[in-house]
Design a protein around this motif. Structure first.
Motif, mmCIF file in Angstrom:
data_model
loop_
_atom_site.group_PDB
_atom_site.id
_atom_site.type_symbol
_atom_site.label_atom_id
_atom_site.label_comp_id
_atom_site.label_asym_id
_atom_site.label_seq_id
_atom_site.Cartn_x
_atom_site.Cartn_y
_atom_site.Cartn_z
ATOM 1 N N SER A 76 0.675 -1.494 0.076
ATOM 2 C CA SER A 76 -0.055 0.034 0.089
ATOM 3 C C SER A 76 0.816 1.094 0.624
ATOM 4 O O SER A 76 0.111 2.126 -0.426
ATOM 5 N N CYS A 77 2.245 1.021 0.522
ATOM 6 C CA CYS A 77 2.884 1.959 0.360
ATOM 7 C C CYS A 77 3.248 2.555 -1.292
ATOM 8 O O CYS A 77 3.870 3.447 -1.607
ATOM 9 N N VAL A 78 2.883 2.021 -2.175
ATOM 10 C CA VAL A 78 2.861 2.213 -3.757
ATOM 11 C C VAL A 78 1.962 2.664 -4.459
ATOM 12 O O VAL A 78 1.552 3.948 -5.235
ATOM 13 N N ALA A 79 0.299 2.001 -3.889
ATOM 14 C CA ALA A 79 -0.971 2.554 -4.117
ATOM 15 C C ALA A 79 -1.562 1.898 -3.815
ATOM 16 O O ALA A 79 -1.461 0.333 -2.479
ATOM 17 N N LYS B 75 21.626 -11.758 -3.300
ATOM 18 C CA LYS B 75 20.687 -10.000 -3.621
ATOM 19 C C LYS B 75 20.204 -10.264 -4.846
ATOM 20 O O LYS B 75 20.654 -10.093 -6.234
ATOM 21 N N PHE B 76 18.812 -9.866 -4.754
ATOM 22 C CA PHE B 76 17.680 -9.641 -6.217
ATOM 23 C C PHE B 76 16.834 -7.809 -6.204
ATOM 24 O O PHE B 76 16.741 -7.280 -5.567
ATOM 25 N N LYS B 77 16.741 -7.721 -7.511
ATOM 26 C CA LYS B 77 15.758 -6.769 -7.764
ATOM 27 C C LYS B 77 15.336 -7.756 -8.437
ATOM 28 O O LYS B 77 15.308 -8.149 -9.254
ATOM 29 N N LEU B 78 13.537 -7.085 -8.210
ATOM 30 C CA LEU B 78 12.676 -7.085 -9.177
ATOM 31 C C LEU B 78 11.973 -6.026 -9.200
ATOM 32 O O LEU B 78 11.548 -4.997 -8.284
ATOM 33 N N VAL B 79 10.751 -6.629 -10.432
ATOM 34 C CA VAL B 79 10.038 -4.736 -10.711
ATOM 35 C C VAL B 79 8.443 -5.733 -10.907
ATOM 36 O O VAL B 79 8.633 -6.381 -11.149
ATOM 37 N N LEU B 80 7.236 -4.446 -9.579
ATOM 38 C CA LEU B 80 6.397 -5.349 -9.608
ATOM 39 C C LEU B 80 5.423 -4.316 -10.642
ATOM 40 O O LEU B 80 5.198 -2.896 -9.652
ATOM 41 N N ARG B 81 4.448 -4.467 -11.054
ATOM 42 C CA ARG B 81 3.178 -3.791 -11.353
ATOM 43 C C ARG B 81 1.917 -3.914 -10.734
ATOM 44 O O ARG B 81 1.633 -5.246 -10.873
ATOM 45 N N LEU B 82 1.638 -2.828 -10.209
ATOM 46 C CA LEU B 82 0.800 -3.654 -9.180
ATOM 47 C C LEU B 82 -0.859 -3.529 -9.681
ATOM 48 O O LEU B 82 -0.962 -2.344 -10.347
ATOM 49 N N ASN C 236 19.787 6.117 -3.541
ATOM 50 C CA ASN C 236 19.780 7.026 -4.507
ATOM 51 C C ASN C 236 18.489 6.758 -4.995
ATOM 52 O O ASN C 236 17.727 8.603 -6.209
ATOM 53 N N LYS C 237 17.437 6.081 -4.327
ATOM 54 C CA LYS C 237 15.770 5.786 -4.553
ATOM 55 C C LYS C 237 15.632 6.424 -3.222
ATOM 56 O O LYS C 237 16.074 6.084 -2.783
ATOM 57 N N LYS C 238 14.067 6.792 -3.241
ATOM 58 C CA LYS C 238 13.111 6.793 -1.883
ATOM 59 C C LYS C 238 12.833 5.428 -1.391
ATOM 60 O O LYS C 238 12.174 5.333 -2.061
ATOM 61 N N ILE C 239 13.017 5.682 -0.346
ATOM 62 C CA ILE C 239 12.554 4.246 0.194
ATOM 63 C C ILE C 239 10.799 3.962 0.730
ATOM 64 O O ILE C 239 10.794 4.930 1.723
ATOM 65 N N ILE D 273 11.695 -1.737 -0.664
ATOM 66 C CA ILE D 273 10.699 -1.586 -1.642
ATOM 67 C C ILE D 273 10.385 0.211 -1.829
ATOM 68 O O ILE D 273 10.608 1.157 -1.513
ATOM 69 N N ILE D 274 11.553 0.791 -2.595
ATOM 70 C CA ILE D 274 11.826 1.781 -3.554
ATOM 71 C C ILE D 274 10.738 2.295 -4.927
ATOM 72 O O ILE D 274 10.304 1.499 -4.847
ATOM 73 N N SER D 275 11.457 3.403 -4.585
ATOM 74 C CA SER D 275 9.808 4.428 -5.491
ATOM 75 C C SER D 275 10.761 3.403 -7.290
ATOM 76 O O SER D 275 11.959 3.183 -7.527
ATOM 77 N N ALA D 276 10.051 3.695 -7.677
ATOM 78 C CA ALA D 276 10.083 3.415 -9.254
ATOM 79 C C ALA D 276 9.432 4.989 -10.225
ATOM 80 O O ALA D 276 9.162 5.276 -10.212
ATOM 81 N N ASN D 277 9.481 5.014 -11.397
ATOM 82 C CA ASN D 277 9.605 5.678 -12.216
ATOM 83 C C ASN D 277 8.445 5.692 -12.790
ATOM 84 O O ASN D 277 8.333 6.927 -13.538
ATOM 85 N N LYS D 278 7.562 4.575 -12.435
ATOM 86 C CA LYS D 278 6.159 4.599 -13.191
ATOM 87 C C LYS D 278 5.590 4.377 -11.949
ATOM 88 O O LYS D 278 5.401 4.083 -11.101
ATOM 89 N N ASP D 279 3.872 5.039 -12.530
ATOM 90 C CA ASP D 279 3.073 4.883 -11.293
ATOM 91 C C ASP D 279 2.672 3.368 -11.044
ATOM 92 O O ASP D 279 2.720 2.689 -11.852
ATOM 93 N N ASN D 280 2.350 2.748 -9.768
ATOM 94 C CA ASN D 280 1.859 1.528 -9.389
ATOM 95 C C ASN D 280 2.882 0.159 -9.441
ATOM 96 O O ASN D 280 2.421 -0.571 -9.666
#
Length: 137
Positions: A25-28, A92-99, A129-132, A71-78
């Protein structure tokens, strides 16, 4: 396709796990489902851009999305950018998830867009460099 696979439009999709909507919910604030899928097209993208990572680490995806470290800020909504360290091996891993949110078309799902194994330098730069938006306690 197996029992956990479905068609979404013309794209074959695979069920990969569930999210805690409270965490995300911190994202959407209006996430409609906790189910997460990945399309065959995204699997091919990952295989092309990050050779070997999908085959070696696909088994970690359910843990990454269920229990993110950050979860860090992305360049796209949701969209959530997830950082996760797998504790038993230090990978360590990085994953981008569209909600999927209320404004999305009905056929949309929470979907993995990309995923890759990262080193400590990328991990630290991402946090600096990104907003947490979320930090696991």
């Amino acid at each position: 396709m197996g029992a956990a696979d479905r068609k979404a439009g013309d794209k074959a999709v695979r069920y990969v796990g569930k999210i805690d909507r409270g965490i995300y919910s911190c994202v959407a604030g209006d996430i409609l489902t906790d189910e997460v899928v990945i399309t065959d097209e995204r699997v091919e993208h990952i295989k092309e851009r990050h050779p070997g990572d999908y085959e070696r680490f696909v088994g970690y995806i359910p843990d990454i999305i269920a229990e993110p470290d950050y979860i860090i800020s992305a360049n796209k909504d949701n969209t959530a950018v997830i950082l996760k360290e797998i504790e038993d091996n230090g990978e360590k891993f990085k994953l981008v998830l569209r909600l999927k949110v209320k404004a999305d078309p009905v056929e949309y799902k929470n979907s993995v867009l990309t995923f890759w194994h990262i080193g400590n330098v990328t991990w630290m730069k991402s946090l600096k460099n990104k907003k947490i938006l979320y930090r696991r306690e």
